[in-house]
Motif scaffolding. Structure first.
Motif, PDB file in Angstrom:
ATOM      1  N   GLN A  10       0.994  -1.270  -0.207  1.00 45.92           N
ATOM      2  CA  GLN A  10      -0.068   0.035  -0.026  1.00 45.92           C
ATOM      3  C   GLN A  10       0.882   1.235  -0.116  1.00 45.92           C
ATOM      4  N   THR A  61      -5.231   0.648  -3.014  1.00 50.30           N
ATOM      5  CA  THR A  61      -6.467   1.232  -2.911  1.00 50.30           C
ATOM      6  C   THR A  61      -6.962   2.011  -4.502  1.00 50.30           C
ATOM      7  N   TYR A  90      -5.673  -4.081  -6.222  1.00 48.40           N
ATOM      8  CA  TYR A  90      -6.449  -4.254  -4.966  1.00 48.40           C
ATOM      9  C   TYR A  90      -6.691  -5.618  -4.501  1.00 48.40           C
TER      10      TYR A  90
END
Length: 147
Positions: A26, A32, A37
């Motif tokens: 991340q 995201t 993802y």
């Protein structure tokens, strides 16, 4: 007093390793909102059953069970022992995580969309992570029979 052994710490370490993998991805790639993802679903599916198992495994601690001070009847103690052994097993944790993953994909994620669309890659990645967690648990059980 709860007894925390090295198997509980190993389960917690597996969860922390998968969480660190998600956090590092991340922070470097940015999972995201991207096509990557699904990796978050995979690593959380791999790690969360071990987290639940590391929380509930110490409840099995032999003579120091947390309900011993209440019990006076052996039949009730046997019934509670079986119940605690079932609910503190790894497969119970795996089942609860599977139900949560299914609910998340089929209900919670759908609340943010106009029409029902299943994220197949997230669903399959989470299922593969859960299956890999079961395989890892079996490998650990073969290596460490007390796990």
């Amino acid at each position: 007093m709860l007894y925390i052994n090295h198997y509980t710490l190993l389960s917690l370490a597996i969860f922390l390793a998968s969480t660190c993998a998600v956090l590092s991805l991340q922070l470097t790639v940015g999972l995201t909102g991207t096509g990557h993802y699904f990796l978050g679903h995979f690593f959380f599916g791999l790690g969360f059953p071990f987290l639940f198992y590391s929380f509930f495994r110490p409840l099995r601690s032999g003579k120091d069970n947390c309900w011993n001070w209440v019990l006076a009847r052996p039949a009730l103690k046997r019934w509670l022992d079986r119940g605690v052994n079932a609910t503190t097993s790894f497969y119970f944790s795996l089942g609860m995580m599977s139900l949560w993953h299914l609910e998340n994909e089929l209900w919670t994620d759908q609340l943010t969309r106009e029409s029902f669309t299943l994220d197949v890659d997230h669903f399959i990645a989470g299922a593969i992570g859960l299956a890999l967690a079961a395989v890892a648990y079996q490998a650990l059980r073969r290596r460490y029979p007390g796990f």
